[in-house]
Design a protein around this motif. Structure first.
Motif, PDB file in Angstrom:
ATOM      1  N   GLU A  40       1.780 -51.906-120.591  1.00 56.57           N
ATOM      2  CA  GLU A  40       2.698 -51.019-121.318  1.00 56.57           C
ATOM      3  C   GLU A  40       2.298 -49.562-121.124  1.00 56.57           C
ATOM      4  OE1 GLU A  40       4.207 -53.509-125.206  1.00 56.57           O
ATOM      5  OE2 GLU A  40       2.232 -52.597-125.256  1.00 56.57           O
ATOM      6  N   GLU A  41       1.005 -49.301-121.239  1.00 52.63           N
ATOM      7  CA  GLU A  41       0.511 -47.938-121.059  1.00 52.63           C
ATOM      8  C   GLU A  41       0.831 -47.444-119.653  1.00 52.63           C
ATOM      9  OE1 GLU A  41      -3.871 -46.043-120.680  1.00 52.63           O
ATOM     10  OE2 GLU A  41      -3.508 -47.229-122.481  1.00 52.63           O
ATOM     11  N   TRP A  42       0.643 -48.288-118.663  1.00 52.66           N
ATOM     12  CA  TRP A  42       0.927 -47.903-117.289  1.00 52.66           C
ATOM     13  C   TRP A  42       2.421 -47.670-117.102  1.00 52.66           C
ATOM     14  CZ3 TRP A  42       1.978 -47.963-112.068  1.00 52.66           C
ATOM     15  CH2 TRP A  42       1.013 -47.360-111.259  1.00 52.66           C
ATOM     16  N   ALA A  43       3.234 -48.528-117.713  1.00 55.32           N
ATOM     17  CA  ALA A  43       4.690 -48.377-117.605  1.00 55.32           C
ATOM     18  C   ALA A  43       5.140 -47.063-118.241  1.00 55.32           C
ATOM     19  CB  ALA A  43       5.392 -49.555-118.273  1.00 55.32           C
ATOM     20  N   GLU A  44       4.539 -46.688-119.375  1.00 58.19           N
ATOM     21  CA  GLU A  44       4.895 -45.431-120.032  1.00 58.19           C
ATOM     22  C   GLU A  44       4.538 -44.243-119.157  1.00 58.19           C
ATOM     23  OE1 GLU A  44       2.980 -45.492-123.853  1.00 58.19           O
ATOM     24  OE2 GLU A  44       4.216 -47.170-124.527  1.00 58.19           O
ATOM     25  N   LEU A  45       3.410 -44.323-118.466  1.00 58.70           N
ATOM     26  CA  LEU A  45       3.002 -43.235-117.577  1.00 58.70           C
ATOM     27  C   LEU A  45       3.948 -43.099-116.394  1.00 58.70           C
ATOM     28  CD1 LEU A  45      -0.856 -43.813-117.413  1.00 58.70           C
ATOM     29  CD2 LEU A  45       0.342 -41.967-118.606  1.00 58.70           C
ATOM     30  N   ARG A  46       4.499 -44.210-115.948  1.00 57.06           N
ATOM     31  CA  ARG A  46       5.338 -44.214-114.752  1.00 57.06           C
ATOM     32  C   ARG A  46       6.818 -44.034-115.071  1.00 57.06           C
ATOM     33  NH1 ARG A  46       2.533 -43.098-110.555  1.00 57.06           N
ATOM     34  NH2 ARG A  46       4.050 -44.125-109.278  1.00 57.06           N
ATOM     35  N   GLY A  47       7.207 -44.172-116.313  1.00 60.44           N
ATOM     36  CA  GLY A  47       8.613 -44.025-116.680  1.00 60.44           C
ATOM     37  C   GLY A  47       9.473 -45.100-116.048  1.00 60.44           C
ATOM     38  N   GLU A  48      10.588 -44.698-115.481  1.00 61.47           N
ATOM     39  CA  GLU A  48      11.532 -45.649-114.882  1.00 61.47           C
ATOM     40  C   GLU A  48      11.069 -46.170-113.526  1.00 61.47           C
ATOM     41  OE1 GLU A  48      14.344 -46.906-116.360  1.00 61.47           O
ATOM     42  OE2 GLU A  48      13.496 -45.874-118.100  1.00 61.47           O
ATOM     43  N   ASP A  49      10.067 -45.550-112.945  1.00 62.40           N
ATOM     44  CA  ASP A  49       9.537 -45.966-111.650  1.00 62.40           C
ATOM     45  C   ASP A  49       8.859 -47.327-111.819  1.00 62.40           C
ATOM     46  OD1 ASP A  49       8.617 -46.036-109.049  1.00 62.40           O
ATOM     47  OD2 ASP A  49       6.890 -44.752-109.466  1.00 62.40           O
ATOM     48  N   ARG A  50       9.423 -48.362-111.204  1.00 55.48           N
ATOM     49  CA  ARG A  50       8.876 -49.713-111.323  1.00 55.48           C
ATOM     50  C   ARG A  50       7.894 -49.948-110.175  1.00 55.48           C
ATOM     51  NH1 ARG A  50      12.817 -53.909-113.608  1.00 55.48           N
ATOM     52  NH2 ARG A  50      11.801 -55.169-112.053  1.00 55.48           N
ATOM     53  N   PRO A  51       6.597 -49.867-110.454  1.00 53.13           N
ATOM     54  CA  PRO A  51       5.631 -50.025-109.375  1.00 53.13           C
ATOM     55  C   PRO A  51       5.737 -51.407-108.726  1.00 53.13           C
ATOM     56  CG  PRO A  51       4.533 -50.074-111.495  1.00 53.13           C
ATOM     57  CD  PRO A  51       5.966 -49.731-111.752  1.00 53.13           C
ATOM     58  N   TYR A  52       5.926 -51.377-107.435  1.00 48.57           N
ATOM     59  CA  TYR A  52       5.971 -52.590-106.617  1.00 48.57           C
ATOM     60  C   TYR A  52       6.991 -53.597-107.150  1.00 48.57           C
ATOM     61  CZ  TYR A  52       1.773 -50.091-105.555  1.00 48.57           C
ATOM     62  OH  TYR A  52       0.887 -49.080-105.266  1.00 48.57           O
ATOM     63  N   ALA A  53       8.079 -53.095-107.716  1.00 51.75           N
ATOM     64  CA  ALA A  53       9.209 -53.871-108.247  1.00 51.75           C
ATOM     65  C   ALA A  53       8.814 -54.796-109.394  1.00 51.75           C
ATOM     66  CB  ALA A  53       9.894 -54.661-107.125  1.00 51.75           C
ATOM     67  N   MET A  54       7.722 -54.471-110.087  1.00 47.47           N
ATOM     68  CA  MET A  54       7.302 -55.298-111.219  1.00 47.47           C
ATOM     69  C   MET A  54       7.982 -54.834-112.505  1.00 47.47           C
ATOM     70  SD  MET A  54       3.272 -56.107-110.686  1.00 47.47           S
ATOM     71  CE  MET A  54       2.768 -54.420-110.370  1.00 47.47           C
ATOM     72  N   ASP A  55       8.320 -55.777-113.340  1.00 43.44           N
ATOM     73  CA  ASP A  55       8.929 -55.497-114.636  1.00 43.44           C
ATOM     74  C   ASP A  55       7.818 -55.422-115.678  1.00 43.44           C
ATOM     75  OD1 ASP A  55      10.399 -55.338-116.949  1.00 43.44           O
ATOM     76  OD2 ASP A  55      11.258 -57.353-116.783  1.00 43.44           O
ATOM     77  N   LEU A  56       7.144 -54.285-115.761  1.00 42.36           N
ATOM     78  CA  LEU A  56       6.004 -54.155-116.667  1.00 42.36           C
ATOM     79  C   LEU A  56       6.399 -54.281-118.138  1.00 42.36           C
ATOM     80  CD1 LEU A  56       3.914 -51.425-114.821  1.00 42.36           C
ATOM     81  CD2 LEU A  56       3.773 -53.914-114.643  1.00 42.36           C
ATOM     82  N   PRO A  57       7.501 -53.661-118.588  1.00 43.07           N
ATOM     83  CA  PRO A  57       7.881 -53.880-119.986  1.00 43.07           C
ATOM     84  C   PRO A  57       8.181 -55.364-120.268  1.00 43.07           C
ATOM     85  CG  PRO A  57       8.985 -51.940-119.122  1.00 43.07           C
ATOM     86  CD  PRO A  57       8.349 -52.638-117.951  1.00 43.07           C
ATOM     87  N   GLY A  58       8.821 -56.029-119.326  1.00 47.12           N
ATOM     88  CA  GLY A  58       9.103 -57.457-119.502  1.00 47.12           C
ATOM     89  C   GLY A  58       7.836 -58.291-119.537  1.00 47.12           C
TER      90      GLY A  58
END
Length: 168
Positions: free
Chosen positions: A120-138
């Motif tokens: 979650e922390e990483w997803a917040e830092l990256r915003g809408e950018d989905r690193p390597y097409a991963m669904d981090l919030p999911g």
């Protein structure tokens, strides 16, 4: 003191670090010597990030979260420094699922929540950018929901049935 790589009857690598040659089951538990186990993931493999995600997903789908954790650990140790929290969090999710499948509800829930916090922390830092097409919030939602179910003491979970989808 034993010299690195010296033969003293214990299973050691060339640098003298302990390793276990015992076979393991699909959840990484040691089996008796001579038993047939699941092939282990090689350690220290450097993969491209998308290869890491694909390999880990295949292992999760096969009900081998312990092995997926080892793939994520390789990325955590060999990847760019700024991505280490991402890969460590994913490794924590996989090992949390491993513990939950082994029946360790306390350890499983704790690691699932810790991993959820990291992704979650990483997803917040990256915003809408989905690193390597991963669904981090999911993934974080999946981990927190599973941790809640594991906490209720319902017993071991089926690692294959509970395996998360890392991406779309």
């Amino acid at each position: 003191m034993t010299n690195a790589g010296a033969s003293d009857g214990r299973d050691r690598d060339v640098e003298g670090r302990a390793r276990s040659a015992r076979p393991r089951d699909g959840l990484g538990r040691p089996l008796p010597h001579g038993a047939e186990g699941v092939p282990r993931q090689p350690e220290g493999v450097v993969r491209a990030p998308r290869e890491t995600v694909a390999e880990a997903q295949a292992l999760l789908d096969a009900g081998k979260p312990f092995h997926a954790h080892e793939v994520f650990e390789d990325a955590w140790k060999s990847g760019p420094r700024h991505e280490r929290t991402l890969w460590r969090g994913l490794a924590q999710l996989a090992v949390g699922l491993t513990h939950a499948a082994r029946g360790n509800s306390v350890g499983g829930a704790r690691l699932l929540r810790r991993g959820a916090g990291a992704v979650e922390e990483w997803a917040e830092l990256r915003g809408e950018d989905r690193p390597y097409a991963m669904d981090l919030p999911g993934l974080a939602r999946w981990a927190r929901e599973l941790a809640g179910r594991v906490d209720d003491g319902s017993g071991p979970v089926d690692a294959r049935a509970e395996a998360p989808r890392l991406g779309p």
